[in-house]
Design a protein around this motif. Structure first.
Motif, PDB file in Angstrom:
ATOM      1  N   CYS A 105     -12.590   4.930  -4.789  1.00 42.68           N
ATOM      2  CA  CYS A 105     -11.904   4.210  -5.874  1.00 42.68           C
ATOM      3  C   CYS A 105     -12.938   3.440  -6.696  1.00 42.68           C
ATOM      4  N   GLU A 106     -13.844   2.799  -5.965  1.00 41.45           N
ATOM      5  CA  GLU A 106     -14.877   2.012  -6.633  1.00 41.45           C
ATOM      6  C   GLU A 106     -15.821   2.938  -7.416  1.00 41.45           C
TER       7      GLU A 106
ATOM      8  N   LYS B 295      -6.012   3.104  -8.198  1.00 44.27           N
ATOM      9  CA  LYS B 295      -4.909   2.458  -7.472  1.00 44.27           C
ATOM     10  C   LYS B 295      -3.682   2.226  -8.345  1.00 44.27           C
TER      11      LYS B 295
ATOM     12  N   ALA C 109      -8.950   4.672   4.871  1.00 45.65           N
ATOM     13  CA  ALA C 109      -8.923   3.589   3.895  1.00 45.65           C
ATOM     14  C   ALA C 109     -10.331   3.237   3.414  1.00 45.65           C
ATOM     15  N   ILE C 110     -11.306   3.264   4.326  1.00 44.51           N
ATOM     16  CA  ILE C 110     -12.691   2.950   3.947  1.00 44.51           C
ATOM     17  C   ILE C 110     -13.180   3.972   2.915  1.00 44.51           C
TER      18      ILE C 110
ATOM     19  N   CYS D 213      -9.719  12.427   1.261  1.00 44.48           N
ATOM     20  CA  CYS D 213     -10.598  11.606   2.100  1.00 44.48           C
ATOM     21  C   CYS D 213     -10.361  11.904   3.572  1.00 44.48           C
TER      22      CYS D 213
ATOM     23  N   ASN E 257       0.811  -1.227   0.000  1.00 38.75           N
ATOM     24  CA  ASN E 257       0.000   0.000   0.000  1.00 38.75           C
ATOM     25  C   ASN E 257       0.839   1.269   0.000  1.00 38.75           C
TER      26      ASN E 257
ATOM     27  N   ASN F  22     -11.348   3.525  -0.443  1.00 38.62           N
ATOM     28  CA  ASN F  22     -11.864   2.383  -1.201  1.00 38.62           C
ATOM     29  C   ASN F  22     -13.224   2.680  -1.814  1.00 38.62           C
ATOM     30  N   TYR F  23     -14.043   3.379  -1.042  1.00 36.80           N
ATOM     31  CA  TYR F  23     -15.370   3.728  -1.540  1.00 36.80           C
ATOM     32  C   TYR F  23     -15.247   4.553  -2.818  1.00 36.80           C
TER      33      TYR F  23
ATOM     34  N   TYR G   9      -6.173  10.085  -0.844  1.00 33.10           N
ATOM     35  CA  TYR G   9      -6.010   9.907   0.602  1.00 33.10           C
ATOM     36  C   TYR G   9      -6.114  11.244   1.321  1.00 33.10           C
TER      37      TYR G   9
END
Ligand code: ATP
Ligand code: MG
Length: 773
Positions: free
Chosen positions: A245-246, A257, A238-239, A270, A86, A242-243, A267
Motif C-alpha cells: 500500500c505504501e 485502502k 497484513a504486513i 499478498c 478492516n 501494508n508494505y 490481500y
C-alpha cells in the motif's frame, strides 16, 4: 448414524469421515479437500465455500469471510470494532447487542446473526459429507480453538443446530490434533510408566495455539495450553499488504485502502506471495493488472525485506511455569497452514530447544482428530479404546450474595483443570439463591467481559425446624468445554435419632464466612456420577442416625450471549427456507445451462458427426434457431423462470420422433435388426453358394419379409405428432383483439374465423389436457 469431523477454520474448513474402516478427509464438489470459510449473498441465492470465495472481488460487500471470531461477542467489543474497520462487508448490532453481519440478500438489506452465518458454512460442509457418505449426516464433532470462551462455544453449538447437526462434542483444535497423533501410536508407555510428553503447535490464519500433552497407552491428557489468539497467517498478509500500500502510494500515487475491491485483490496477491516466500528466499514479483483507476501495478519483495521475521512467537506464562525442558519433550509437532513460514518454525524450534516434527498433515489433522473423536463416541463404530482428558482454558469462579456479606466467591475450576469434570458444592440456604459464574482472571482473557452466566437455584425452603436446608449443587465443565450448573437438589432431613445433630459427612469441608453459607465442599474426580453416590452415602464408621430425602430443584439459567430458544427456532426455520431457495435457484440455473449446453453441443454436431445426415437447408435453419436461442440467453432469456428454460429446450429438441412411445420404438429397432440379420445371413449363404444351384432366397420371400417389416414398423414411425396449441384461456388473456376473435357474430378476421371451425376448436381444446398428462 454418521461419523464426521469438521474443522471450522477462520480461513478454511476441512471435513473428515469414517469410511471403509479408516478416517478419510473428503473433497468438496470442486474436488478440493479445503473449503474456504466464505459465504456470499446474491439477489437470488447464497453461495458458500469455494463458490463464495470466487465472488470476493466482484461482490465484495456481500461476501463474508473471517467471521469466526465474532461468535459470542458484543457488537461493542473492542475486537469487533477494530476488526470492523478492516472489513469490506458491514457488521451490525443484533437486537440482543451481539454481532451480526449486514448484507444485501434477495435484493433486501438483511442482518444475519453470526450463528446463522456459521450455520450456513456448516450447511455446506454437511452437504459435502452427505454427498461423500451418500447418506444424511447429523452426528458430528466440530472443532473450536482451545481459547474459545463459553459464549463462543455456545454460539458455535447454536450454529450447528441451525445447520441441522447434532454436535456430539466441540473439540479443542489442538486436542483433536493430539488424538489424530496418539491413537495410531503403538509404542506409547504403559499406563503406569512415565508418560510421553509431546508439544503440539497449531499456527492457523487467525490464532496460535500450543498444547502440551502426556500420552500413555490408551490415553492422552492435556497438561497445559497456551495461545496467542491474535497471531496467525493473517498478520503476515497484513504486513505485506501494508508494505505494498505504501509502495504503490509512492510509486503510482494510489490510495489503495480507499478502494475495497483493490484492497481485497491486494490481500489475495499478498497471500500468494507469502506462500511463495516460504519456499524461496530470492526476490519475488507481485503484479496486478488493472489494479485501480486502470493502472497496472508491480513490485517485488524478498523474505528478508518482508519483515515477516519480526513477528514474535510469544508463549505466555503457562508453558514456562510448567518448566518443560527440551529433554522432557519427546517431540514438538507443528500443524496449521502458517506453520510453514520459515521464520516461525525457527522461533518455535528455538523456544523448545528442539527440532520440529511434521508427522501430521498440517491442514487436515484437526478434522481427522474430530472424526476420530466422533467414531469413539459413536455406538455404531468400533474404535480402539482411547481416553481423552482436556483442560479448562481460563479459571472459572462463582460468586453469590448473602444477606450479610456481599460478593463471596470461590474458584471452582482453576486454569488447566481437567475437563470434562463435575464438582458438587454444598450450600446451606433458606431461600432461592443465585450463583454468578465468571472468569476470575480477566488478564488471561482476550475479551473485555468475564461473565459466563447466572444460575438461579429455585424452590429452596428452610428445613421444617426453620434451619437452613442443605442444597447440593453440581457444577460442570461439559464435553464441549462449557460451564454449567447441571443440577441442584435439596437434602431434607427426614428423621434424626434423639440427641444427635445432623452431621456433615462429606470428605472435604471448608468454612467460609457468611451467615447462610456455612460450608462449601468439593470432590476431585471426573467420575462425578460414581463419586457423588459415594458422597451421598456416609462412611460406615461415622454412621449417624440420619435419614434424608433429596428433592431435585429447578435451575433458571441466564447465560451470557445465549440465543433464546425462540430466536434459535426462527434461525433453524430460516436456514431451511434459504436451503430451499438455493436449491430452486440451482435448478433454475441448471435448466438455463442445459439450454446453453444444448446450443453449443448441437452446433458442434451439426458441423461434425451429424453433418452427413442433414441437408444444407435444414442445417441452415437449425443453425439459425440455435443462434437465436443463444442471443435470447444473453438478452430476454438472461433471467427467466426455470420452466421457461425447460420449454425452450423442448422447443429446440422438437424432433420428429419425440412423441413416440419408447417401448414401441424399441420394438421397431428389434424388428429392423432381426430383418437385417435375416438379410445378412441369406446374403452370406448366397455368396458362398455355387450360382448353378437354386438361390437360397426367392424374390417372393424377400417381398414377404419387406411387407412384414413395413407393416410392423410403419404404424409406429409414421404416427403423427400430436398438435399442441396453447389452452384457450390464454388466448382470452391476450386482450381485446383476441377477445373479438372469439365473438361469434362479428369475426374481425374472417380468414381466421373461417379456418378455425368449431369442430377443430373443440379438438384443440382437448389437446393441452393430454399434454399435461
Ligand atoms: P484458524 O486455525 O486460525 O481458525 P485456519 O484453520 O483457517 O485458521 P489454516 O488453514 O491452518 O488456518 O492456515 C491458513 C494460513 O496458513 C493462511 O494464513 C495461509 O496463508 C497460511 N499458509 C498456508 N500455506 C502456507 C505457506 N506455504 N506458507 C506460508 N503460509 C501459508
Ligand atoms: Mg485451524
Amino acid at each position: 448414524m454418521s461419523v464426521v469431523g469438521f474443522d471450522l477454520g477462520f480461513q478454511s474448513c476441512y471435513v473428515a469421515v469414517a469410511r471403509a474402516g479408516g478416517i478419510e478427509t473428503i473433497a468438496n464438489e470442486y474436488s478440493d479437500r479445503c473449503t474456504p470459510s466464505f459465504v456470499s449473498f446474491g439477489p437470488r441465492n447464497r453461495s458458500i465455500g469455494a463458490a463464495a470465495k470466487s465472488q470476493v472481488v466482484t461482490n465484495c460487500k456481500n461476501t463474508v469471510q473471517g467471521f469466526k471470531r465474532f461468535h459470542g461477542r458484543a457488537f461493542s467489543d473492542p475486537y469487533v470494532q477494530s476488526a470492523k474497520s478492516n472489513l469490506v462487508y458491514d457488521l451490525a448490532q443484533m437486537p440482543s447487542g451481539s454481532t451480526g453481519i449486514k448484507v444485501m440478500y434477495m435484493e433486501e438489506e438483511k442482518v444475519f446473526s453470526i450463528e446463522q452465518v456459521t450455520g450456513m458454512l456448516l450447511t455446506k460442509l454437511k452437504e459435502t459429507a452427505e454427498s461423500a457418505l451418500k447418506k444424511p449426516v447429523a452426528d458430528c464433532v466440530i472443532s473450536v480453538p482451545s481459547y474459545f470462551t463459553d459464549a463462543e462455544r455456545r454460539s458455535v453449538m447454536d450454529a450447528a443446530q441451525i445447520a441441522g447437526l447434532n454436535c456430539l462434542r466441540l473439540m479443542n483444535e489442538t486436542t483433536a490434533v493430539t488424538l489424530a497423533y496418539g491413537i495410531y501410536k503403538q509404542d506409547l508407555p504403559a499406563p503406569e510408566e512415565k508418560p510421553r510428553i509431546v508439544v503440539f503447535v497449531d499456527l492457523g490464519h487467525s490464532g496460535y495455539q500450543v498444547s502440551v500433552c502426556a500420552f500413555n497407552k490408551g490415553k492422552l491428557k492435556i497438561l497445559a495450553t497456551a495461545f496467542d489468539s491474535d497471531l496467525g497467517g493473517k498478520d503476515f498478509d497484513a504486513i505485506l499488504v501494508n508494505y505494498f500500500c505504501e509502495e504503490f502510494g509512492k510509486k503510482y500515487k494510489l490510495d489503495v485502502k480507499s478502494k475495497p475491491r483493490a484492497l481485497v485483490r491486494l490481500y489475495q496477491e499478498c497471500e500468494k506471495l507469502k506462500k511463495l516466500m516460504s519456499a524461496n528466499s530470492s526476490d519475488l514479483p507481485l503484479n496486478i493488472e488493472c489494479f485501480m483507476n486502470d493502472i497496472d501495478v508491480s513490485g517485488k519483495l524478498n523474505r528478508e525485506q518482508s519483515l515477516l521475521s519480526n513477528i514474535g512467537v510469544s508463549l505466555r506464562g503457562e508453558l514456562e511455569q510448567k518448566s518443560l525442558k527440551g529433554e522432557d519433550i519427546y517431540a514438538v509437532e507443528i500443524v496449521g497452514g502458517a506453520s510453514r513460514i520459515p521464520s516461525i518454525k525457527e522461533r518455535i524450534s528455538k523456544f523448545f530447544g528442539k527440532e520440529l516434527s511434521t508427522t501430521l498433515n498440517a491442514d487436515e489433522a484437526v478434522a481427522r482428530g474430530c472424526a476420530l473423536q466422533c467414531a469413539i463416541l459413536s455406538p455404531a463404530f468400533k474404535v480402539r479404546e482411547f481416553s481423552i482428558t482436556d483442560v479448562v482454558p481460563y479459571s472459572v469462579s462463582i460468586k453469590w450474595n448473602s444477606a450479610a456479606e456481599e460478593g463471596l466467591r470461590y474458584e471452582v475450576f482453576p486454569k488447566n483443570h481437567a475437563a470434562p469434570f463435575s464438582k458438587v458444592l454444598t450450600f446451606y440456604r433458606k431461600e432461592p439463591f443465585t450463583l454468578d459464574a465468571y472468569y476470575n482472571n480477566p488478564k488471561e482473557l482476550p475479551y473485555p467481559t468475564a461473565t459466563i452466566g447466572q444460575f438461579l437455584i429455585q424452590n429452596v425452603v428452610p428445613q421444617p425446624s426453620g434451619e437452613s436446608a442443605k442444597v447440593k449443587v453440581k457444577v460442570r465443565v461439559n464435553v464441549h468445554g462449557v460451564f454449567s450448573v447441571s443440577s441442584a437438589s435439596l437434602v431434607e432431613v427426614v428423621k434424626t435419632a434423639e440427641g444427635e445433630e445432623p452431621m456433615e459427612t462429606d470428605q472435604a469441608y471448608f468454612n467460609l464466612p457468611g451467615v447462610y453459607c456455612s460450608s462449601l465442599l468439593f470432590q476431585t474426580s471426573a467420575e462425578d456420577a460414581k463419586q457423588e453416590k459415594k458422597n451421598d452415602q456416609p462412611p460406615q464408621a461415622k454412621k449417624p442416625k440420619v435419614k434424608t430425602k433429596t428433592v431435585e430443584l429447578p435451575i433458571e439459567n441466564n447465560l451470557h450471549w445465549q440465543l433464546s430458544s425462540e430466536e434459535l427456532n426462527t434461525f433453524v426455520e430460516n436456514e431451511g427456507k434459504m436451503i430451499m431457495q438455493d436449491k430452486l435457484e440451482k435448478e433454475r440455473n441448471d435448466a438455463k445451462n442445459n439450454v446453453e449446453e444444448y446450443v453449443y453441443d448441437m452446433r458442434d454436431k451439426l458441423h461434425g458427426v451429424l453433418e452427413k445426415f442433414v441437408n444444407e437447408t435444414d442445417r441452415d435453419s437449425f443453425s439459425l434457431k440455435l443462434e437465436d436461442t443463444e442471443n435470447w440467453l444473453y438478452e430476454d432469456g438472461e433471467d427467466q423462470q426455470k420452466q421457461v428454460y425447460i420449454d425452450k429446450l423442448a422447443e429446440l429438441k422438437d424432433e420428429l420422433y419425440d412423441h413416440l412411445d419408447e417401448l414401441e420404438v424399441t420394438r421397431v429397432g428389434k424388428q429392423v435388426n432381426d430383418a437385417m440379420v435375416w438379410m445378412n445371413t441369406k446374403m452370406n449363404q448366397q455368396n458362398n453358394q455355387d450360382l448353378t444351384l437354386d438361390p437360397v432366397v426367392k424374390v417372393a420371400e424377400i417381398q414377404a419379409k419387406t411387407k412384414e417389416l413395413y407393416s410392423a414398423c410403419n404404424p409406429v414411425v409414421s404416427k403423427p405428432k400430436p398438435k399442441v396449441e396453447p389452452p384457450k384461456e390464454e388466448k382470452t388473456e391476450n386482450g381485446p383483439v383476441n377477445g373479438q376473435e372469439g365473438t361469434e357474430n362479428q369475426p374481425s378476421n374472417p380468414d381466421k374465423a373461417a379456418s378455425t371451425g368449431t369442430e377443430q376448436e373443440t379438438a384443440e381444446n382437448k389437446l393441452p389436457e393430454m399434454d399435461i398428462d
